[in-house]
Design a protein around this motif. Sequence first.
Motif, short mmCIF file in Angstrom:
data_model
loop_
_atom_site.label_atom_id
_atom_site.label_comp_id
_atom_site.label_asym_id
_atom_site.label_seq_id
_atom_site.Cartn_x
_atom_site.Cartn_y
_atom_site.Cartn_z
N UNK A 282 0.65 -1.15 0.18
CA UNK A 282 -0.18 0.22 0.25
C UNK A 282 0.83 1.38 0.18
N UNK A 283 0.48 2.32 -0.61
CA UNK A 283 1.14 3.45 -0.82
C UNK A 283 0.30 4.56 -0.76
N UNK A 284 0.05 5.67 0.20
CA UNK A 284 -0.74 6.61 0.25
C UNK A 284 -0.31 7.69 -0.68
N UNK A 285 -1.23 8.00 -0.82
CA UNK A 285 -1.35 8.56 -2.42
C UNK A 285 -1.15 10.26 -1.93
N UNK A 286 -0.34 10.71 -0.78
CA UNK A 286 -0.34 11.79 -1.18
C UNK A 286 1.29 11.36 -0.81
N UNK A 287 2.28 10.83 -1.08
CA UNK A 287 3.25 10.57 -1.02
C UNK A 287 3.69 9.96 -2.36
N UNK A 288 2.63 9.89 -3.43
CA UNK A 288 2.93 8.81 -4.86
C UNK A 288 3.74 10.13 -5.39
N UNK A 289 4.40 9.16 -6.37
CA UNK A 289 4.96 10.49 -7.15
C UNK A 289 5.77 9.63 -8.22
N UNK A 290 5.65 10.02 -9.76
CA UNK A 290 6.60 9.39 -10.84
C UNK A 290 5.37 8.58 -11.06
N UNK A 291 5.86 6.64 -11.16
CA UNK A 291 4.99 6.38 -11.98
C UNK A 291 4.04 5.19 -11.19
N UNK A 292 4.32 5.85 -9.22
CA UNK A 292 4.14 4.66 -9.23
C UNK A 292 1.75 5.52 -9.28
N UNK B 29 -6.70 10.29 -5.15
CA UNK B 29 -8.09 10.07 -3.18
C UNK B 29 -9.40 10.17 -3.86
N UNK B 30 -9.87 10.44 -4.49
CA UNK B 30 -11.37 10.91 -5.38
C UNK B 30 -12.12 9.64 -5.17
N UNK B 31 -11.41 9.27 -5.94
CA UNK B 31 -11.68 7.52 -7.03
C UNK B 31 -11.14 5.98 -5.93
N UNK B 32 -10.40 6.12 -5.09
CA UNK B 32 -8.78 4.93 -4.62
C UNK B 32 -9.12 5.44 -3.37
N UNK B 33 -9.40 6.69 -2.64
CA UNK B 33 -9.16 6.50 -1.19
C UNK B 33 -7.52 7.23 -1.24
N UNK B 34 -6.97 6.78 0.31
CA UNK B 34 -5.90 7.79 1.00
C UNK B 34 -5.01 7.00 0.56
N UNK B 35 -4.94 5.14 0.99
CA UNK B 35 -4.31 4.16 0.45
C UNK B 35 -4.55 3.51 -0.52
N UNK B 36 -3.86 2.82 -1.33
CA UNK B 36 -4.25 2.59 -2.84
C UNK B 36 -2.55 1.72 -2.92
N UNK B 37 -3.24 0.29 -3.03
CA UNK B 37 -3.19 -1.02 -3.01
C UNK B 37 -1.82 -1.41 -4.64
N UNK B 38 -0.48 -0.92 -4.86
CA UNK B 38 -0.04 -1.20 -5.65
C UNK B 38 0.80 -2.56 -6.26
N UNK B 39 1.45 -2.86 -7.06
CA UNK B 39 2.26 -3.53 -7.36
C UNK B 39 3.63 -3.93 -6.81
N UNK B 40 3.80 -5.17 -6.38
CA UNK B 40 5.29 -4.92 -6.37
C UNK B 40 6.38 -4.05 -6.92
N UNK B 41 6.23 -4.52 -8.50
CA UNK B 41 7.46 -3.94 -9.41
C UNK B 41 7.51 -2.26 -9.64
N UNK B 42 6.68 -1.13 -8.65
CA UNK B 42 6.13 0.17 -8.71
C UNK B 42 6.80 0.49 -7.02
N UNK B 43 7.87 -0.61 -5.99
CA UNK B 43 8.28 -0.14 -4.78
C UNK B 43 9.62 0.84 -4.84
#
Length: 120
Positions: free
Chosen positions: A2-12, A106-120
Amino acid sequence: MKIKVSEATGVQLDWMVAKCEGFDSFEFWHTGAITPRYENGITRTHSFSTSWSQGGPIIEREKISPSWSIEGHWAAYKFDPNDELEASFMQFGPTPLIAAMRCYVASKLGDEVEVPEELK
Protein backbone atom coordinates in the motif's frame (compact mmCIF):
# COMPACT_ATOMS: atom_id res chain seq x y z
CA MET A 1 2.06 -3.05 -1.00
CA LYS A 2 0.00 0.00 0.00
CA ILE A 3 1.13 3.52 -0.89
CA LYS A 4 -0.26 6.73 0.58
CA VAL A 5 -1.67 8.82 -2.23
CA SER A 6 -0.21 11.92 -0.57
CA GLU A 7 3.30 10.46 -1.04
CA ALA A 8 2.89 8.94 -4.52
CA THR A 9 5.02 10.33 -7.34
CA GLY A 10 6.31 9.25 -10.73
CA VAL A 11 5.36 5.84 -11.99
CA GLN A 12 3.43 5.01 -8.78
CA LEU A 13 1.15 8.01 -9.20
CA ASP A 14 0.79 7.47 -12.95
CA TRP A 15 -0.17 3.83 -12.30
CA MET A 16 -2.83 4.96 -9.80
CA VAL A 17 -4.25 7.46 -12.31
CA ALA A 18 -4.30 4.81 -15.03
CA LYS A 19 -6.18 2.52 -12.65
CA CYS A 20 -8.75 5.30 -12.08
CA GLU A 21 -9.04 5.68 -15.84
CA GLY A 22 -10.02 2.02 -16.15
CA PHE A 23 -6.81 0.45 -17.41
CA ASP A 24 -6.25 -3.06 -16.05
CA SER A 25 -3.14 -4.37 -17.79
CA PHE A 26 0.21 -2.56 -17.72
CA GLU A 27 3.79 -2.84 -18.84
CA PHE A 28 6.49 -1.07 -16.85
CA TRP A 29 9.37 0.59 -18.64
CA HIS A 30 12.86 1.40 -17.37
CA THR A 31 12.13 5.05 -18.16
CA GLY A 32 9.73 5.18 -15.23
CA ALA A 33 6.67 5.39 -17.47
CA ILE A 34 3.75 3.01 -17.49
CA THR A 35 2.16 1.63 -20.60
CA PRO A 36 -1.42 0.42 -20.32
CA ARG A 37 -2.21 -2.40 -22.70
CA TYR A 38 -5.55 -2.02 -24.41
CA GLU A 39 -7.79 -4.95 -25.31
CA ASN A 40 -6.71 -4.74 -28.95
CA GLY A 41 -3.05 -5.09 -27.90
CA ILE A 42 -2.13 -1.47 -28.61
CA THR A 43 0.00 0.25 -25.98
CA ARG A 44 0.58 3.94 -25.22
CA THR A 45 2.93 5.40 -22.62
CA HIS A 46 1.23 7.54 -19.98
CA SER A 47 2.75 10.19 -17.76
CA PHE A 48 -0.34 11.78 -16.23
CA SER A 49 1.60 13.46 -13.41
CA THR A 50 4.14 15.20 -15.67
CA SER A 51 2.37 15.72 -19.00
CA TRP A 52 -0.28 18.44 -19.17
CA SER A 53 -1.60 16.94 -22.40
CA GLN A 54 -2.49 13.79 -20.43
CA GLY A 55 -3.29 15.12 -16.95
CA GLY A 56 -4.93 18.37 -18.06
CA PRO A 57 -8.05 16.77 -19.57
CA ILE A 58 -8.58 14.84 -16.31
CA ILE A 59 -8.36 18.09 -14.32
CA GLU A 60 -10.92 19.70 -16.59
CA ARG A 61 -13.28 16.70 -16.73
CA GLU A 62 -13.16 16.10 -12.97
CA LYS A 63 -13.34 19.83 -12.14
CA ILE A 64 -10.21 19.73 -9.98
CA SER A 65 -8.88 23.13 -8.90
CA PRO A 66 -5.10 23.41 -8.44
CA SER A 67 -3.80 26.51 -6.70
CA TRP A 68 -0.67 27.81 -5.03
CA SER A 69 -0.74 27.41 -1.26
CA ILE A 70 0.66 29.93 1.19
CA GLU A 71 2.55 27.04 2.75
CA GLY A 72 4.83 26.98 -0.32
CA HIS A 73 3.44 24.07 -2.30
CA TRP A 74 0.57 23.35 -4.66
CA ALA A 75 -2.85 22.26 -3.45
CA ALA A 76 -5.63 20.69 -5.52
CA TYR A 77 -9.29 20.55 -4.59
CA LYS A 78 -12.21 18.56 -5.90
CA PHE A 79 -15.55 19.92 -4.82
CA ASP A 80 -18.67 18.04 -3.86
CA PRO A 81 -21.11 18.43 -6.77
CA ASN A 82 -23.90 19.00 -4.24
CA ASP A 83 -22.01 21.70 -2.34
CA GLU A 84 -19.68 23.87 -4.42
CA LEU A 85 -18.42 25.57 -1.25
CA GLU A 86 -17.16 22.39 0.40
CA ALA A 87 -14.06 20.64 -0.95
CA SER A 88 -14.60 16.90 -0.79
CA PHE A 89 -10.98 16.04 -1.58
CA MET A 90 -7.75 17.94 -1.17
CA GLN A 91 -4.16 16.90 -1.90
CA PHE A 92 -0.82 18.70 -2.05
CA GLY A 93 2.23 18.34 -4.26
CA PRO A 94 5.39 20.02 -5.56
CA THR A 95 3.67 20.82 -8.88
CA PRO A 96 0.05 21.62 -9.76
CA LEU A 97 -0.18 18.47 -11.88
CA ILE A 98 1.07 16.16 -9.12
CA ALA A 99 -1.30 17.76 -6.60
CA ALA A 100 -4.22 17.42 -9.04
CA MET A 101 -3.48 13.79 -9.91
CA ARG A 102 -3.19 12.92 -6.21
CA CYS A 103 -6.55 14.62 -5.66
CA TYR A 104 -8.10 12.64 -8.52
CA VAL A 105 -6.76 9.33 -7.21
CA ALA A 106 -7.90 10.07 -3.64
CA SER A 107 -11.39 10.90 -4.94
CA LYS A 108 -11.62 7.56 -6.75
CA LEU A 109 -9.53 5.09 -4.73
CA GLY A 110 -9.12 6.58 -1.25
CA ASP A 111 -6.08 7.77 0.72
CA GLU A 112 -4.07 4.55 0.34
CA VAL A 113 -3.80 2.36 -2.74
CA GLU A 114 -2.55 -1.19 -3.16
CA VAL A 115 0.07 -1.15 -5.93
CA PRO A 116 2.05 -3.94 -7.61
CA GLU A 117 5.41 -4.92 -6.13
CA GLU A 118 7.12 -3.70 -9.33
CA LEU A 119 6.32 -0.14 -8.22
CA LYS A 120 8.34 -0.20 -4.99
